[in-house]
Scaffold this motif. Structure first.
Motif, PDB file in Angstrom:
ATOM      1  N   GLN A 166    -117.870   7.279  -6.316  1.00 46.62           N
ATOM      2  CA  GLN A 166    -117.903   7.912  -5.066  1.00 46.62           C
ATOM      3  C   GLN A 166    -117.758   9.384  -5.451  1.00 46.62           C
ATOM      4  OE1 GLN A 166    -115.876   5.934  -2.086  1.00 46.62           O
ATOM      5  NE2 GLN A 166    -116.400   7.668  -0.445  1.00 46.62           N
ATOM      6  N   SER A 167    -118.317  10.483  -5.122  1.00 47.63           N
ATOM      7  CA  SER A 167    -117.781  11.886  -5.125  1.00 47.63           C
ATOM      8  C   SER A 167    -116.981  12.484  -4.415  1.00 47.63           C
ATOM      9  CB  SER A 167    -119.185  12.485  -4.825  1.00 47.63           C
ATOM     10  OG  SER A 167    -120.361  12.120  -5.744  1.00 47.63           O
ATOM     11  N   ALA A 168    -116.283  13.551  -4.765  1.00 46.75           N
ATOM     12  CA  ALA A 168    -114.948  13.813  -4.216  1.00 46.75           C
ATOM     13  C   ALA A 168    -115.493  14.980  -3.114  1.00 46.75           C
ATOM     14  CB  ALA A 168    -114.459  14.859  -5.304  1.00 46.75           C
ATOM     15  N   LEU A 169    -116.959  15.366  -2.983  1.00 42.35           N
ATOM     16  CA  LEU A 169    -117.182  16.266  -1.859  1.00 42.35           C
ATOM     17  C   LEU A 169    -118.523  15.260  -1.563  1.00 42.35           C
ATOM     18  CD1 LEU A 169    -117.525  19.601  -3.167  1.00 42.35           C
ATOM     19  CD2 LEU A 169    -115.575  18.717  -2.064  1.00 42.35           C
ATOM     20  N   THR A 170    -118.561  15.136  -0.150  1.00 39.59           N
ATOM     21  CA  THR A 170    -119.615  14.254   0.744  1.00 39.59           C
ATOM     22  C   THR A 170    -121.008  15.069   1.060  1.00 39.59           C
ATOM     23  OG1 THR A 170    -117.918  13.026   1.238  1.00 39.59           O
ATOM     24  CG2 THR A 170    -120.133  12.781   2.465  1.00 39.59           C
ATOM     25  N   GLN A 171    -122.018  14.818   0.629  1.00 42.68           N
ATOM     26  CA  GLN A 171    -123.221  15.475   0.766  1.00 42.68           C
ATOM     27  C   GLN A 171    -123.935  14.502   1.439  1.00 42.68           C
ATOM     28  OE1 GLN A 171    -123.672  17.816  -3.188  1.00 42.68           O
ATOM     29  NE2 GLN A 171    -125.310  18.260  -1.653  1.00 42.68           N
ATOM     30  N   PRO A 172    -125.003  15.014   2.418  1.00 43.40           N
ATOM     31  CA  PRO A 172    -126.030  13.679   2.747  1.00 43.40           C
ATOM     32  C   PRO A 172    -126.990  13.454   1.596  1.00 43.40           C
ATOM     33  CG  PRO A 172    -126.543  15.854   3.661  1.00 43.40           C
ATOM     34  CD  PRO A 172    -125.309  16.052   3.096  1.00 43.40           C
ATOM     35  N   GLY A 232    -120.243  17.458  -5.333  1.00 49.39           N
ATOM     36  CA  GLY A 232    -120.605  16.583  -4.203  1.00 49.39           C
ATOM     37  C   GLY A 232    -121.765  15.791  -4.875  1.00 49.39           C
ATOM     38  N   GLY A 233    -122.357  14.822  -4.299  1.00 49.85           N
ATOM     39  CA  GLY A 233    -123.058  13.660  -4.817  1.00 49.85           C
ATOM     40  C   GLY A 233    -124.492  14.148  -5.027  1.00 49.85           C
ATOM     41  N   GLY A 234    -124.733  15.316  -4.358  1.00 49.21           N
ATOM     42  CA  GLY A 234    -126.235  15.698  -4.477  1.00 49.21           C
ATOM     43  C   GLY A 234    -127.098  15.303  -3.340  1.00 49.21           C
ATOM     44  N   THR A 235    -128.010  16.196  -2.704  1.00 41.43           N
ATOM     45  CA  THR A 235    -128.983  15.955  -1.721  1.00 41.43           C
ATOM     46  C   THR A 235    -130.267  16.062  -2.110  1.00 41.43           C
ATOM     47  OG1 THR A 235    -127.255  16.572  -0.237  1.00 41.43           O
ATOM     48  CG2 THR A 235    -129.525  16.591   0.586  1.00 41.43           C
ATOM     49  N   ARG A 236    -131.449  15.189  -1.779  1.00 40.62           N
ATOM     50  CA  ARG A 236    -132.598  15.323  -2.227  1.00 40.62           C
ATOM     51  C   ARG A 236    -133.278  15.862  -0.898  1.00 40.62           C
ATOM     52  NH1 ARG A 236    -136.200  12.456  -5.547  1.00 40.62           N
ATOM     53  NH2 ARG A 236    -134.252  12.576  -6.945  1.00 40.62           N
ATOM     54  N   VAL A 237    -133.851  17.259  -1.260  1.00 37.80           N
ATOM     55  CA  VAL A 237    -134.538  17.769  -0.076  1.00 37.80           C
ATOM     56  C   VAL A 237    -136.078  17.600  -0.365  1.00 37.80           C
ATOM     57  CG1 VAL A 237    -135.315  20.260   0.650  1.00 37.80           C
ATOM     58  CG2 VAL A 237    -132.850  19.401   0.176  1.00 37.80           C
ATOM     59  N   THR A 244    -116.777  36.162 -24.121  1.00 37.73           N
ATOM     60  CA  THR A 244    -116.388  36.715 -22.775  1.00 37.73           C
ATOM     61  C   THR A 244    -116.651  35.514 -21.681  1.00 37.73           C
ATOM     62  OG1 THR A 244    -118.715  37.396 -22.370  1.00 37.73           O
ATOM     63  CG2 THR A 244    -116.948  39.066 -23.425  1.00 37.73           C
ATOM     64  N   PHE A 245    -117.165  34.351 -21.994  1.00 39.74           N
ATOM     65  CA  PHE A 245    -117.369  33.291 -21.333  1.00 39.74           C
ATOM     66  C   PHE A 245    -116.716  31.859 -21.918  1.00 39.74           C
ATOM     67  CE2 PHE A 245    -120.288  34.661 -18.168  1.00 39.74           C
ATOM     68  CZ  PHE A 245    -120.684  35.941 -18.751  1.00 39.74           C
ATOM     69  N   GLY A 246    -116.424  31.083 -20.884  1.00 37.32           N
ATOM     70  CA  GLY A 246    -115.893  29.683 -21.359  1.00 37.32           C
ATOM     71  C   GLY A 246    -116.958  28.742 -21.160  1.00 37.32           C
ATOM     72  N   ILE A 247    -116.845  27.454 -21.418  1.00 38.69           N
ATOM     73  CA  ILE A 247    -117.629  26.232 -21.250  1.00 38.69           C
ATOM     74  C   ILE A 247    -117.174  25.098 -20.540  1.00 38.69           C
ATOM     75  CG2 ILE A 247    -119.277  24.663 -22.360  1.00 38.69           C
ATOM     76  CD1 ILE A 247    -120.306  27.205 -22.539  1.00 38.69           C
ATOM     77  N   ASN A 248    -117.687  24.924 -19.309  1.00 40.01           N
ATOM     78  CA  ASN A 248    -117.205  23.795 -18.798  1.00 40.01           C
ATOM     79  C   ASN A 248    -118.255  22.473 -19.080  1.00 40.01           C
ATOM     80  OD1 ASN A 248    -115.021  23.998 -16.849  1.00 40.01           O
ATOM     81  ND2 ASN A 248    -116.347  24.715 -15.274  1.00 40.01           N
ATOM     82  N   TRP A 249    -117.638  21.347 -19.174  1.00 39.99           N
ATOM     83  CA  TRP A 249    -118.238  20.161 -19.372  1.00 39.99           C
ATOM     84  C   TRP A 249    -118.303  19.254 -18.278  1.00 39.99           C
ATOM     85  CZ3 TRP A 249    -121.184  19.308 -23.656  1.00 39.99           C
ATOM     86  CH2 TRP A 249    -120.953  20.256 -24.744  1.00 39.99           C
ATOM     87  N   VAL A 250    -119.400  18.829 -17.916  1.00 40.64           N
ATOM     88  CA  VAL A 250    -119.451  17.930 -16.608  1.00 40.64           C
ATOM     89  C   VAL A 250    -120.382  16.816 -16.981  1.00 40.64           C
ATOM     90  CG1 VAL A 250    -120.336  18.063 -14.300  1.00 40.64           C
ATOM     91  CG2 VAL A 250    -119.268  19.863 -15.219  1.00 40.64           C
ATOM     92  N   ARG A 251    -120.224  15.757 -16.148  1.00 38.73           N
ATOM     93  CA  ARG A 251    -120.954  14.680 -16.588  1.00 38.73           C
ATOM     94  C   ARG A 251    -121.393  13.814 -15.326  1.00 38.73           C
ATOM     95  NH1 ARG A 251    -117.448   9.688 -19.280  1.00 38.73           N
ATOM     96  NH2 ARG A 251    -115.830   9.520 -17.413  1.00 38.73           N
ATOM     97  N   GLN A 252    -122.539  13.145 -15.413  1.00 38.15           N
ATOM     98  CA  GLN A 252    -123.154  12.505 -14.283  1.00 38.15           C
ATOM     99  C   GLN A 252    -123.696  10.836 -14.619  1.00 38.15           C
ATOM    100  OE1 GLN A 252    -126.257  14.209 -11.955  1.00 38.15           O
ATOM    101  NE2 GLN A 252    -125.663  13.050 -10.235  1.00 38.15           N
TER     102      GLN A 252
END
Lengths: 111, 124
Positions: A1-7, A103-108, B31-39
């Motif tokens: 579950q994402s922290a921000l809610t999107q449709p 957010g979890g993302g929204t498909r347009v 002059t920039f940092g890097i964020n790491w994000v995963r899905q």
């Protein structure tokens, strides 16, 4: 579950306007004017379309606009075009130990 | 132009470690940092940590403390993410993203350029 809610999905016909909501809390969206929006085509790098709630990066169409009210931010795409069909996700700075929430993302879909 | 090019897909067994690279070009690395994000599959994005391009200072997500290490190599303008003691729920696409920042602080609060992502699959 994402922290921000999107449709999960939003659709519209070419030329119409659509709005994607992004609901957080007083600890993120509500507290900071640091909401950003990204367009993400599958297998490509996400691209920034809105930052600091309402600002548009150079090169992004003025058909994209952002706003915020309370704990909810919104992305509006006006004059919808076929090339706008994509996934969109929101992000907010959250400070403290959380730093960033998404957010979890929204498909347009363009009909 | 500004580019963040990530390393290729990885398949790892539970308990192993993985190191993902993010080769940057087209801008002043310090002059920039890097964020790491995963899905993870079917999930939203999750912030993992940030590292300064200026001095290598880093911040980590609390739930990953102790398992993740971010580093940079300024000579090759490359950022690295190492994740240890891999579990099946670490299966995800891992992204690096540029953010204007200095030492221990952000100067701007958005990620303006992203890599395409690196798929890490953890499976026995």
């Amino acid at each position: 579950q994402s922290a921000l809610t999107q449709p999960a999905s939003v659709s519209g016909s070419p030329g119409q306007s659509i709005t994607i909501s992004c609901t957080g809390t007083s600890g993120d969206v509500g507290d900071y004017n640091y909401v950003s929006w990204y367009q993400h085509h599958p297998d490509k790098a996400p691209t920034l379309v809105i930052y600091d709630v309402t600002k548009r990066p150079s090169g992004v169409s003025d058909r994209f606009s952002g706003s915020k009210s309370g704990n909810t931010a919104s992305l509006t795409i006006s004059g919808l075009q076929a090339e706008d069909e994509s996934d969109y996700f929101c992000c907010s700075y959250a400070g403290g130990t959380s730093h960033w929430v998404f957010g979890g993302g929204t498909r347009v879909t363009v009909l | 132009q500004v580019q963040l090019v990530q390393s290729g897909a990885e398949v790892k067994k539970p308990g192993a470690s993985v190191k993902v690279s993010c080769k940057t070009s087209g801008y002043a690395f310090k002059t920039f940092g890097i964020n790491w994000v995963r899905q993870a599959p079917g999930q939203g994005l999750e912030w993992m940590g940030w590292i300064s391009g200026y001095d290598g200072s880093a911040k980590y997500a609390q739930n990953l403390q102790g398992r993740v290490t971010l580093t940079t190599d300024t000579s090759t303008t490359t950022a690295y993410l190492e994740l240890r003691s891999l579990r099946s729920d670490d299966t995800a696409v891992y992204y690096c993203a540029r953010i204007y920042s200095g030492s221990y602080s952000y100067y701007q609060y958005y990620m303006d350029v992203w890599g395409k992502g690196t798929t890490v699959t953890v499976s026995s």
